[in-house]
Each structure stands twice: as structure tokens, then as C-alpha cells.
Design an enzyme around this catalytic site. Structure first.
Site, short mmCIF file in Angstrom:
data_model
loop_
_atom_site.label_atom_id
_atom_site.label_comp_id
_atom_site.label_asym_id
_atom_site.label_seq_id
_atom_site.Cartn_x
_atom_site.Cartn_y
_atom_site.Cartn_z
N GLU A 1 -0.71 -5.51 10.55
CA GLU A 1 -1.44 -4.49 9.77
C GLU A 1 -2.89 -4.90 9.55
OE1 GLU A 1 -1.15 -4.02 5.68
OE2 GLU A 1 -0.85 -6.14 5.26
N TYR B 1 0.48 -14.02 -5.45
CA TYR B 1 -0.41 -14.07 -6.61
C TYR B 1 -0.12 -15.19 -7.61
CZ TYR B 1 -1.58 -9.66 -4.47
OH TYR B 1 -1.95 -8.70 -3.55
N GLU C 1 -0.88 -1.33 -7.02
CA GLU C 1 -1.63 -2.60 -6.98
C GLU C 1 -2.74 -2.65 -8.02
OE1 GLU C 1 -1.91 -4.51 -2.82
OE2 GLU C 1 -1.95 -2.35 -2.48
N SER D 1 0.69 -5.59 -0.91
CA SER D 1 1.22 -6.65 -1.76
C SER D 1 2.72 -6.84 -1.61
CB SER D 1 0.87 -6.41 -3.24
OG SER D 1 -0.52 -6.50 -3.42
N ASP E 1 -3.44 -8.99 9.59
CA ASP E 1 -2.27 -9.88 9.44
C ASP E 1 -1.47 -9.96 10.73
OD1 ASP E 1 -3.01 -10.20 6.79
OD2 ASP E 1 -1.60 -8.70 6.03
N ASN F 1 -5.87 -4.62 6.51
CA ASN F 1 -6.21 -4.29 5.11
C ASN F 1 -7.70 -4.01 5.06
OD1 ASN F 1 -3.59 -5.08 3.67
ND2 ASN F 1 -4.02 -6.84 4.96
N ARG G 1 -9.08 -7.41 6.70
CA ARG G 1 -8.24 -8.57 6.99
C ARG G 1 -7.08 -8.13 7.84
NH1 ARG G 1 -5.38 -9.74 2.56
NH2 ARG G 1 -3.53 -9.61 3.86
N GLY H 1 -8.06 -8.50 -0.81
CA GLY H 1 -8.10 -9.02 -2.18
C GLY H 1 -9.23 -10.03 -2.35
N1 LIG Z 1 7.64 -7.88 11.38
C1 LIG Z 1 7.71 -8.84 10.47
N2 LIG Z 1 8.46 -9.96 10.71
C2 LIG Z 1 8.55 -10.95 9.79
N3 LIG Z 1 7.96 -10.92 8.60
C3 LIG Z 1 7.20 -9.84 8.29
C4 LIG Z 1 7.04 -8.75 9.21
N4 LIG Z 1 6.26 -7.82 8.64
C5 LIG Z 1 5.93 -8.30 7.43
N5 LIG Z 1 6.49 -9.51 7.21
C6 LIG Z 1 6.35 -10.31 5.97
O1 LIG Z 1 6.13 -9.42 4.87
C7 LIG Z 1 4.83 -9.61 4.31
C8 LIG Z 1 4.21 -8.26 3.94
O2 LIG Z 1 4.07 -7.45 5.08
P1 LIG Z 1 2.78 -6.56 5.37
O3 LIG Z 1 1.58 -7.43 5.54
O4 LIG Z 1 3.09 -5.64 6.50
O5 LIG Z 1 2.71 -5.71 4.04
P2 LIG Z 1 1.70 -5.44 2.85
O6 LIG Z 1 2.55 -5.27 1.65
O7 LIG Z 1 0.83 -4.30 3.22
O8 LIG Z 1 0.80 -6.71 2.71
P3 LIG Z 1 -0.68 -6.89 2.09
O9 LIG Z 1 -0.49 -7.51 0.73
O10 LIG Z 1 -1.25 -7.87 3.08
O11 LIG Z 1 -1.36 -5.59 2.07
C9 LIG Z 1 4.04 -10.33 5.37
O12 LIG Z 1 2.99 -11.05 4.77
C10 LIG Z 1 5.11 -11.19 6.03
O13 LIG Z 1 5.37 -12.35 5.26
MG LIG Z 2 -0.13 -7.91 4.78
#
Ligand SMILES: Nc1ncnc2c1ncn2[C@@H]1O[C@H](COP(=O)(O)OP(=O)(O)OP(=O)(O)O)[C@@H](O)[C@H]1O
Ligand SMILES: [Mg+2]
Length: 308
Positions: A269, A216, A21, A150, A257, A271, A255, A275
């Protein structure tokens, strides 16, 4: 620290770094840097590499504003180094950072504290991929590297033939792979600053998947603030976000989610270094709460500390 005290300190914005990232971190870091400059702080950018201790000493950094995302920055390692050097830093400490970066560990702690999180399975380094494949019969699932952000390395798997490739894709990025129940619902995110929840945001990616591109690219995603959800759900996710940060021991900004089906919310999750780019969620939520970008950056800065 008070504003007056902080004005006497040499501040380093730690940006760039070694993770996938990096590009996002440069944006978060440069936006934060200009805001702090505008506010009259004595601040320089530190592009983090293996020589970080020397970089900090040479620049005479007394306070670190951490604008790193992903591994080596959001995961407690840089925080540990700053603890050793007794340099106060923004955001969560070593333990909360290293737990929150690991989605599997985070979900285990959520379960312990009765915070709803989608059903899941996982493998740690050395575990058999074949066994994980055999256990995952209930589709669709979302396959994720445990410690990325991301949406990098994440696959939504709808049929069995795609599962092995999804697991491999995640495993290439992290030895720990998470397989999570797919929640067909709406996506919400709640930013928390110093233990208080900001307005809830509903995320509506035009493509249907909130992937790197949707995150982004300006205009690729609609953000509804405050989220047009029931008042009951609105309150529940704000409370859950505060609780999630509390049980992990987060500090400063974070943050949380969520994926939601009707009023059933599932926490996916946390964060610990949200960002701070032009399209980022925390600054948008803060704005609706009446806090502009420089004010937000300053609030994060003034909370800089070392672990107590
Ligand atoms: N269990 C789930 N069911 C449906 N969609 C999901 C699920 N988990 C994640 N997603 C989708 O995938 C995206 C990324 O998942 P997650 O937030 O776990 O990962 P990340 O890459 O760590 O994100 P971030 O950029 O917030 O750090 C979510 O924003 C959502 O759109
Ligand atoms: Mg996320």
C-alpha cells in the site's frame, strides 16, 4: 513557495478529524505544529469537523498543512474542499489521495504497471459476502477494510472458520473488503519525499504482527535503519516506492509498505499522509538521511500547492 513567502502566510495545521485514526492525527498534527512554531511560522491548529470551511475562513488560513489520517483527510475529500477554496495544501492532490486510500484500487493500478503486489480478491458494496467466502479457499490470507489505516479492522486468517468473521470485521468499517495473500516474510517501508526515496526501514514487531499496539507503543517494535537486506533488494524497493508514488500521482511526502520473502518484494500500500508521531517511520528515515524533524516538516510545508 519560498521560505520568505511562506513566513508571510497564515498557516493552519489540519488535525484530529473524523476518522478512526483521530488520536494519531492529533499526535502528528501537534508535533508538526510545534516544529513550525519553533521555526517562526504563523501557525494555528484547526481541529477538523463538519464546519471546516467556516473554520478556515474565520481563522484566515492561507496555507493548509494536512495532518489528518484516514478518511475525510487522507482520502482527497479535504483536498477537494481546499481546491474549491483555492488554499494551497501539503501532500498529494485529490486524485492520488482518493486512489491511495483505497487499497483495492491501488493494487489494480500496481498490477497495471507491473509493480508486484500480493494476489487478491475483493468485494465492493452490494456484492455477496458468500461469493467472496467461496472464492477464498487458499489460506492464509489477510482481510482488510479497503480504506482504513493503522491496521484497524485487519485480520490474518489462517483457517476457513475464521474467514467469515474476518470479512465481517472489515465490512463493518468499509463496504469494500480486500482479501490478500498472506506473505510470510519481512516487512519493509520506504518513505518518499518529493520523488526521492529515503533509507529503507525494516519493521520488526515484537508481537510478530504490526498492529495498532505495535505501531504506537514505544519499544513494541524494532526499526532497523537502514534495513539489513541485500543491496539489490534495497535498491529495488526504493525504486519501486518511487514508481508507486509516480504511477498514483502522489505529491510531497508518502510512504510505501512492502512485504518481502528473500529478494521477492510485494508492494502492499501507499500512505499519502505518513504519521509524524514520536514512533513514526518517515521522521526516523529522514533522520538517518540527515534531515531533522523541524527540517522535514518545513520541507513538506514549502511544497504546499494546489493541483496543476
Ligand atoms: N499481505 C500481507 N501479508 C502479511 N502481512 C501483511 C499483509 N498485508 C498487511 N500485513 C500486515 O498488516 C499490517 C497492516 O497492513 P497495511 O499496511 O496494508 O494496512 P494499514 O492499516 O493501512 O497500515 P498503515 O498504518 O501503514 O496505514 C502490515 O504492516 C503488515 O504487518
Ligand atoms: Mg501500512
Amino acid at each position: 513557495m519560498t521560505r520568505e513567502e511562506m513566513k508571510t502566510k497564515k498557516i493552519g495545521v489540519l488535525l484530529g478529524g473524523l476518522s478512526a485514526e483521530r488520536e494519531i492525527s492529533l499526535k502528528t498534527g501537534n508535533a508538526s505544529l510545534s516544529a513550525l512554531q519553533q521555526l517562526g511560522y504563523d501557525v494555528v491548529a484547526i481541529d477538523v469537523n463538519k464546519g471546516l470551511p467556516q473554520q478556515l475562513l474565520q481563522a484566515g488560513i492561507e496555507v493548509a498543512f494536512i495532518a489528518l489520517h484516514g478518511r475525510f483527510g487522507e482520502d482527497g475529500r479535504v483536498q477537494g474542499l481546499l481546491e474549491m477554496m483555492q488554499i494551497p495544501y501539503t501532500g498529494s492532490g485529490v486524485m492520488a489521495s482518493s486512489i491511495a486510500i483505497d487499497k483495492v484500487m491501488t493494487k489494480q493500478i500496481f498490477s497495471y504497471h507491473q509493480l508486484p503486489t500480493p494476489r487478491f480478491d475483493f468485494m465492493r458494496p452490494g456484492d455477496s459476502t458468500k461469493d467472496l467466502l467461496l472464492r477464498c479457499q487458499d489460506l492464509p490470507v489477510v482481510v482488510k477494510p479497503s480504506r482504513e489505516g493503522s491496521t484497524i479492522g485487519i485480520t490474518i486468517v489462517k483457517n476457513q472458520t475464521e474467514l467469515a468473521a474476518g470479512i465481517q470485521r472489515a465490512a463493518d468499517l468499509d463496504g469494500t473488503v480486500l482479501v490478500e495473500e498472506y506473505i510470510d516474510g519481512i516487512e519493509l517501508t520506504v518513505s518518499v519525499l518529493n520523488g526521492e526515496a529515503f533509507p529503507v526501514i525494516q519493521i520488526v514487531p515484537r508481537s510478530g504482527f504490526y498492529d495498532y499496539q505495535s505501531k504506537y507503543t514505544t519499544g513494541a517494535t524494532k526499526y532497523l535503519i537502514p534495513a539489513p537486506i541485500s543491496p539489490a533488494l534495497y535498491k529495488l524497493v526504493q525504486q519501486a516506492a518511487v514508481k508507486a508514488c509516480h504511477v498514483l500521482g502522489c505529491r510531497g511526502a508518502a510512504r510505501v509498505d512492502f512485504m518481502c520473502r528473500e529478494d521477492d518484494f510485494q508492494c502492499i500500500e501507499v500512505n499519502t499522509i505518513p504519521g509524524m508521531t514520536a514512533t513514526s517511520l518517515l521522521p526516523q528515515a529522514a533522520k538517518v538521511a540527515g534531515i531533522d524533524f523541524p527540517q522535514l516538516v518545513e520541507m513538506i510545508l514549502l511544497d504546499a500547492d494546489i493541483d496543476k
